[in-house]
Design an enzyme around this catalytic site. Structure first.
Site, PDB file in Angstrom:
ATOM      1  N   SER A 124     106.475  -3.133 -15.804  1.00  0.00           N
ATOM      2  CA  SER A 124     105.493  -3.581 -16.808  1.00  0.00           C
ATOM      3  C   SER A 124     105.665  -5.024 -17.257  1.00  0.00           C
ATOM      4  CB  SER A 124     105.548  -2.684 -18.039  1.00  0.00           C
ATOM      5  OG  SER A 124     104.698  -1.595 -17.837  1.00  0.00           O
ATOM      6  N   LYS A 174     102.796  -7.232 -16.598  1.00  0.00           N
ATOM      7  CA  LYS A 174     101.506  -7.096 -17.301  1.00  0.00           C
ATOM      8  C   LYS A 174     101.048  -8.399 -17.963  1.00  0.00           C
ATOM      9  CE  LYS A 174     101.402  -2.137 -17.476  1.00  0.00           C
ATOM     10  NZ  LYS A 174     102.266  -1.029 -17.763  1.00  0.00           N
ATOM     11  N   VAL A 176     109.945  -0.515 -16.941  1.00  0.00           N
ATOM     12  CA  VAL A 176     110.819   0.624 -16.649  1.00  0.00           C
ATOM     13  C   VAL A 176     111.848   0.329 -15.555  1.00  0.00           C
ATOM     14  CG1 VAL A 176     109.193   2.373 -17.493  1.00  0.00           C
ATOM     15  CG2 VAL A 176     109.153   1.716 -15.078  1.00  0.00           C
TER      16      VAL A 176
HETATM   17  N1  GLU Z   1     104.897   0.812 -12.448  1.00  0.00           N
HETATM   18  C1  GLU Z   1     105.167   1.519 -13.661  1.00  0.00           C
HETATM   19  C2  GLU Z   1     104.100   2.537 -13.923  1.00  0.00           C
HETATM   20  O1  GLU Z   1     102.978   2.226 -13.903  1.00  0.00           O
HETATM   21  C3  GLU Z   1     105.239   0.548 -14.783  1.00  0.00           C
HETATM   22  C4  GLU Z   1     105.511   1.217 -16.078  1.00  0.00           C
HETATM   23  C5  GLU Z   1     106.296   0.397 -17.016  1.00  0.00           C
HETATM   24  O2  GLU Z   1     107.136  -0.406 -16.644  1.00  0.00           O
HETATM   25  O3  GLU Z   1     106.038   0.607 -18.197  1.00  0.00           O
HETATM   26  O4  GLU Z   1     104.335   3.683 -14.155  1.00  0.00           O
END
Ligand code: GLU
Length: 305
Positions: A61, A64, A259
């Site tokens: 994330s 993002k 995560v």
């Molecule tokens: N690729 C992970 C998902 O979409 C990212 C989630 C995260 O880091 O919050 O589940």
């Protein structure tokens, strides 16, 4: 600073035992649970690194803010704001927290999955391959690392298991918020999450966000100040998932976690920080990383509040 960081690493090491590795993306469960690294890049261009700062991990994330940034660069604020809102959701990052009756941009936040998946459709490019290449090249510019690349194992692992993200994308499509093929959109999202970085890479992105879009080392403006304000504000309210309020209270700086165990933290006009510690709390935030930021913030008076 070096001494302070070394002390913080020592004090925070026990916290790596408290969290758990993300295992819903099977490949992430292979990380070393006890890893802990920090890199701080100060405003004057000095870099301080301690612990496992050179270990590579996937952005997850933490990408993002870059997806949001590229959407802003490609389509501008108005179009971005017509697709996604800015309100914190107060829900987990992958929640289906929408009423059955309506789904509008106001319900979608770019720091959680639904918003980031929606924003993938605003990235320019004739093909999804090209869209990803453009995102990767923005990431290379922001990190100052021309060797940045995809971690194929993590990407394939998420692609094989990321059905909840597919479901979120189908929901966006059902409500007419995206029009593309779901598999193409989520594939771009999975690849974006699987860009491999280290603490220095994250600190470098953060330092540019801290300096309102200017790379102080070269004097070059990388992005508009207007966009860094947008990104830093939304990281403050929503960057640490549904732990953002507590984080604002105890740490008090714009930050985004992932995560994979990374946290990118921006101290406006002062420094960029990259942290890695892959053991996570229940909300998906790095336990030791969050603690290290809290200690650093308290020691140096970094809270913006
Ligand atoms: N690729 C992970 C998902 O979409 C990212 C989630 C995260 O880091 O919050 O589940």
């Amino acid at each position: 600073m070096q001494e302070l960081l070394e002390k913080i690493i020592k004090d925070c090491q026990p916290y790596t035992e408290e969290g758990r590795l993300a295992n819903y993306i099977p490949e992430l469960a292979k990380a070393n649970k006890n890893a802990l690294g920090i890199c701080v890049m100060s405003d004057e261009g000095r870099t301080f690194c301690v612990g496992d700062y050179a270990v590579g991990f996937t952005m997850q994330s933490v990408v993002k803010p870059l997806i949001l940034l590229l959407a802003l660069l490609d389509k501008g604020v108005e179009q971005v704001c017509s697709l996604v809102g800015v309100e914190a959701t107060g829900k987990p990052f992958d929640a289906f927290n929408y009423s059955d009756q309506a789904l509008t941009g106001a319900h979608i936040n770019p720091m959680v999955n639904t918003g980031a998946i929606a924003l993938c459709t605003l990235i320019n490019g004739a093909t999804y391959e090209e869209k990803f290449e453009r995102l990767l090249s923005l990431a290379k510019r922001m990190t100052g690392n021309p060797n940045l690349s995809l971690d194929t194992s993590v990407y394939l692992s998420e692609k094989a298991t990321g059905h909840k993200n597919r479901a979120l994308a189908y929901m966006l499509k059902a409500y007419g918020m995206i029009h593309e093929e779901v598999e193409d959109v989520v594939d771009l999202y999975f690849r974006a999450c699987s860009i491999k970085v280290d603490c220095k890479d994250l600190a470098n992105i953060a330092r540019i966000l801290a300096d309102q879009g200017v790379d102080r080392k070269t004097g070059e403006r990388i992005i508009e100040a207007e966009y860094t304000r947008y990104i830093n504000a939304i990281m403050t309210t929503s960057g640490m998932y549904d732990g953002s309020g507590e984080f604002a209270f105890n740490v008090g700086i714009p930050a985004k976690s992932g995560v994979g165990g990374g946290i990118m933290a921006v101290v406006p006009r002062r420094m960029g920080i990259g942290i890695y510690a892959p053991a996570l709390d229940k909300k998906g935030n790095s336990v030791a990383g969050r603690k290290a930021l809290e200690l650093l913030s308290k020691q140096l008076g970094l809270s913006i509040f």
